[in-house]
Design a protein around this motif. Structure first.
Motif, short mmCIF file in Angstrom:
data_model
loop_
_atom_site.label_atom_id
_atom_site.label_comp_id
_atom_site.label_asym_id
_atom_site.label_seq_id
_atom_site.Cartn_x
_atom_site.Cartn_y
_atom_site.Cartn_z
N VAL A 170 3.32 -9.62 -20.51
CA VAL A 170 3.88 -9.36 -19.18
C VAL A 170 4.07 -7.87 -18.94
CG1 VAL A 170 4.95 -11.63 -18.97
CG2 VAL A 170 6.27 -9.77 -20.00
N TYR A 171 4.42 -7.12 -19.98
CA TYR A 171 4.53 -5.66 -19.83
C TYR A 171 3.19 -5.07 -19.41
CZ TYR A 171 4.75 -0.74 -21.26
OH TYR A 171 4.66 0.63 -21.30
N ARG A 172 2.14 -5.45 -20.11
CA ARG A 172 0.81 -4.89 -19.81
C ARG A 172 0.37 -5.24 -18.39
NH1 ARG A 172 -4.63 -6.23 -19.90
NH2 ARG A 172 -4.17 -8.40 -20.40
N LYS A 173 0.62 -6.47 -17.97
CA LYS A 173 0.17 -6.91 -16.65
C LYS A 173 0.96 -6.23 -15.53
CE LYS A 173 -2.59 -9.70 -16.08
NZ LYS A 173 -4.05 -9.62 -15.95
N ILE A 174 2.28 -6.12 -15.69
CA ILE A 174 3.08 -5.50 -14.63
C ILE A 174 2.85 -4.00 -14.59
CG2 ILE A 174 5.44 -5.02 -13.87
CD1 ILE A 174 6.24 -7.75 -15.00
N LYS A 175 2.76 -3.38 -15.73
CA LYS A 175 2.53 -1.93 -15.76
C LYS A 175 1.20 -1.58 -15.11
CE LYS A 175 1.97 1.99 -18.90
NZ LYS A 175 0.57 2.27 -18.49
N GLY A 176 0.14 -2.30 -15.44
CA GLY A 176 -1.16 -2.00 -14.86
C GLY A 176 -1.52 -0.54 -15.04
N ASP A 177 -1.80 0.14 -13.92
CA ASP A 177 -2.16 1.56 -13.95
C ASP A 177 -0.96 2.48 -13.73
OD1 ASP A 177 -4.87 0.97 -14.37
OD2 ASP A 177 -5.23 0.76 -12.21
N HIS A 179 0.82 -1.21 0.00
CA HIS A 179 0.00 0.00 0.00
C HIS A 179 0.85 1.27 0.00
CE1 HIS A 179 -3.50 -2.52 0.64
NE2 HIS A 179 -2.89 -3.09 1.67
N TYR A 180 2.15 1.10 -0.23
CA TYR A 180 3.04 2.25 -0.31
C TYR A 180 3.03 2.84 -1.72
CZ TYR A 180 5.15 0.59 4.09
OH TYR A 180 5.37 0.19 5.38
N LYS A 181 3.56 4.05 -1.84
CA LYS A 181 3.87 4.59 -3.17
C LYS A 181 4.84 3.62 -3.84
CE LYS A 181 3.34 9.42 -1.69
NZ LYS A 181 2.87 9.12 -0.32
N MET A 182 4.76 3.48 -5.16
CA MET A 182 5.47 2.37 -5.79
C MET A 182 6.26 2.78 -7.04
SD MET A 182 3.89 -1.31 -6.95
CE MET A 182 3.14 -1.47 -5.34
N ILE A 183 7.46 2.20 -7.15
CA ILE A 183 8.28 2.30 -8.35
C ILE A 183 8.70 0.87 -8.72
CG2 ILE A 183 10.42 3.17 -9.35
CD1 ILE A 183 10.32 5.42 -7.22
N ILE A 184 8.52 0.52 -9.98
CA ILE A 184 8.92 -0.81 -10.45
C ILE A 184 10.00 -0.65 -11.51
CG2 ILE A 184 8.19 -2.92 -11.63
CD1 ILE A 184 5.43 -2.56 -10.45
N CYS A 185 11.15 -1.27 -11.27
CA CYS A 185 12.26 -1.26 -12.23
C CYS A 185 12.51 -2.69 -12.69
CB CYS A 185 13.54 -0.74 -11.58
SG CYS A 185 13.40 0.86 -10.76
N GLY A 186 13.14 -2.85 -13.83
CA GLY A 186 13.53 -4.20 -14.17
C GLY A 186 13.85 -4.46 -15.62
N ASP A 187 14.39 -5.65 -15.81
CA ASP A 187 14.64 -6.21 -17.13
C ASP A 187 13.59 -7.30 -17.33
OD1 ASP A 187 15.51 -7.60 -19.35
OD2 ASP A 187 17.35 -8.36 -18.41
N PHE A 188 12.63 -7.03 -18.22
CA PHE A 188 11.52 -7.96 -18.44
C PHE A 188 11.84 -9.00 -19.50
CE2 PHE A 188 7.94 -4.77 -17.11
CZ PHE A 188 8.56 -4.60 -15.89
N ASN A 189 12.95 -8.83 -20.23
CA ASN A 189 13.28 -9.72 -21.34
C ASN A 189 12.10 -9.87 -22.30
OD1 ASN A 189 16.06 -10.83 -21.20
ND2 ASN A 189 15.42 -11.34 -19.12
N ASN A 190 11.36 -8.80 -22.46
CA ASN A 190 10.23 -8.74 -23.38
C ASN A 190 9.91 -7.29 -23.65
OD1 ASN A 190 8.09 -9.75 -24.99
ND2 ASN A 190 7.76 -11.41 -23.53
N THR A 191 9.16 -7.03 -24.69
CA THR A 191 8.94 -5.67 -25.15
C THR A 191 7.69 -5.04 -24.55
OG1 THR A 191 7.57 -6.27 -27.05
CG2 THR A 191 9.97 -6.36 -27.35
N ALA A 192 7.49 -3.77 -24.89
CA ALA A 192 6.31 -3.05 -24.43
C ALA A 192 5.04 -3.50 -25.14
CB ALA A 192 6.51 -1.55 -24.63
N PHE A 193 5.16 -4.46 -26.04
CA PHE A 193 4.00 -4.99 -26.76
C PHE A 193 3.65 -6.39 -26.26
CE2 PHE A 193 6.34 -2.06 -29.43
CZ PHE A 193 5.35 -1.17 -29.82
#
Length: 344
Positions: free
Chosen positions: A275-282, A258-272
């Protein structure tokens, strides 16, 4: 078609096929790889397909042919749903404030332990580079502890390492106190996600560092030619299935924060990708908010690939974003400047 020359007819047939493939690829973020593993592989080629369709559009535009409508239509559809592959502008905000936070993400590929890059002191150059940029928070994937790797200019750290002979893993380094940290374990792999709860002023910020399953494919074009396409598709499909499972484990953990959040990482996949869509969410993709150019983060020769990301929630204003050109790894470092919004 009747008024086209034979060459133009062949070009248009190829154009039609690649435009159709690009159009199909736009639904990939909504298709779970566990069900559509072979189709999900297309997500890696979307940047290439976009560039090719831009070239087709230019080709027909120069010839003043109505066939330009095909690629233009598909590109407009992609832009409406996903925005531009290339960012034409970025934030010029140069004002600083006490609420600013500089966050860097970097896959350092074990600090060139096995001499992939034929250059001396890559490890020291990475440390010097980070020090020169002075991020407040540094998220590293493929970290390998060595006696000459000195990040002591960061006051706080959390690392999670694996491996028997060669210790490696993820680390979060911070100039602000870390009051809690831990790991989201991914089974049957050395990849994982770690987190640190960082206190800045009166705020507690959860920072995640995610490293999703790697493809383990040599991106050298000549070596790719030696691999059978069937094997490559099978390998990539299986990897994307693992990435989906790892993403599901991560999201179960993330939902409890429930804290303010920053997500960093190497997803080994593109913005298309799914997994990108699910992790990014809102959350906000900081490159899309304040970046410029293609934002490529992976060293692939023939078209830009963006597989490393920094997301931030709406508690932050994204002031700046930069992709660096320093070639000390197979990944390029990225950094964003965030500003905590005042609570009204």
């Amino acid at each position: 078609m009747k008024k086209l020359s034979l060459i133009d007819k062949v070009v248009f047939v190829i154009n039609t096929i690649l435009a159709a493939v690009l159009l199909v690829s736009f639904i990939l973020p909504f298709l779970p790889p566990k069900t559509f593993s072979s189709l999900s592989v297309l997500s890696l080629g979307v940047p290439f397909l976009i560039i090719v369709n831009v070239l087709f559009f230019i080709y027909w535009l120069l010839k003043i042919k109505r066939q330009l409508i095909l690629s233009l239509f598909v590109l407009i559809i992609g832009y409406i749903f996903y925005g531009s592959l290339y960012k034409f502008s970025s934030s010029d905000d140069t004002e600083t404030s006490p609420n600013e936070l500089k966050v860097m993400n970097y896959n350092v590929r074990l600090f060139n332990l096995y001499h992939w890059i034929d250059e001396k002191d890559i490890d020291l150059k990475i440390v010097d580079f980070v020090k020169s940029q002075a991020p407040d928070i540094l998220s590293i994937q493929e970290y390998h502890p060595q006696s000459n790797i000195d990040f002591s200019f960061f006051k706080y750290r959390y690392e999670k390492l694996a491996g028997l002979r060669t210790k490696h893993g993820q680390v979060i380094l911070s100039q602000y106190p870390i009051i809690n940290s831990g790991s989201v374990e991914f089974p049957d792999t050395s990849n994982n996600a770690i987190f640190s709860d960082i206190v800045k002023g009166k705020d507690t910020i959860r920072v995640y560092n995610i490293h999703l399953e790697s493809l383990r494919i040599d991106t050298d074009v000549e070596k790719l030619k030696e691999e059978g396409s069937e094997r490559l598709f099978k390998l990539a499909g299986n990897t994307f299935k693992m990435q989906q499972f790892q993403t599901e484990l991560f999201l179960l953990h993330e939902r409890q924060c429930h804290y303010k959040m920053i997500i960093c990482g190497d997803f080994n996949n593109t913005a298309f990708s799914y997994v990108y869509r699910k992790i990014k969410g809102d959350l906000n993709d900081t490159f899309k908010e304040a970046g410029n150019g293609f934002g490529r983060t992976y060293a692939f020769k023939f078209f830009p690939v963006r597989i490393d990301f920094i997301f931030a929630d709406d508690a932050f204003t994204v002031k700046k974003f930069k992709t660096f050109d320093e070639h000390f790894s197979d990944h390029y470092p990225i950094m964003t400047t965030l500003s905590l919004k005042a609570v009204e």
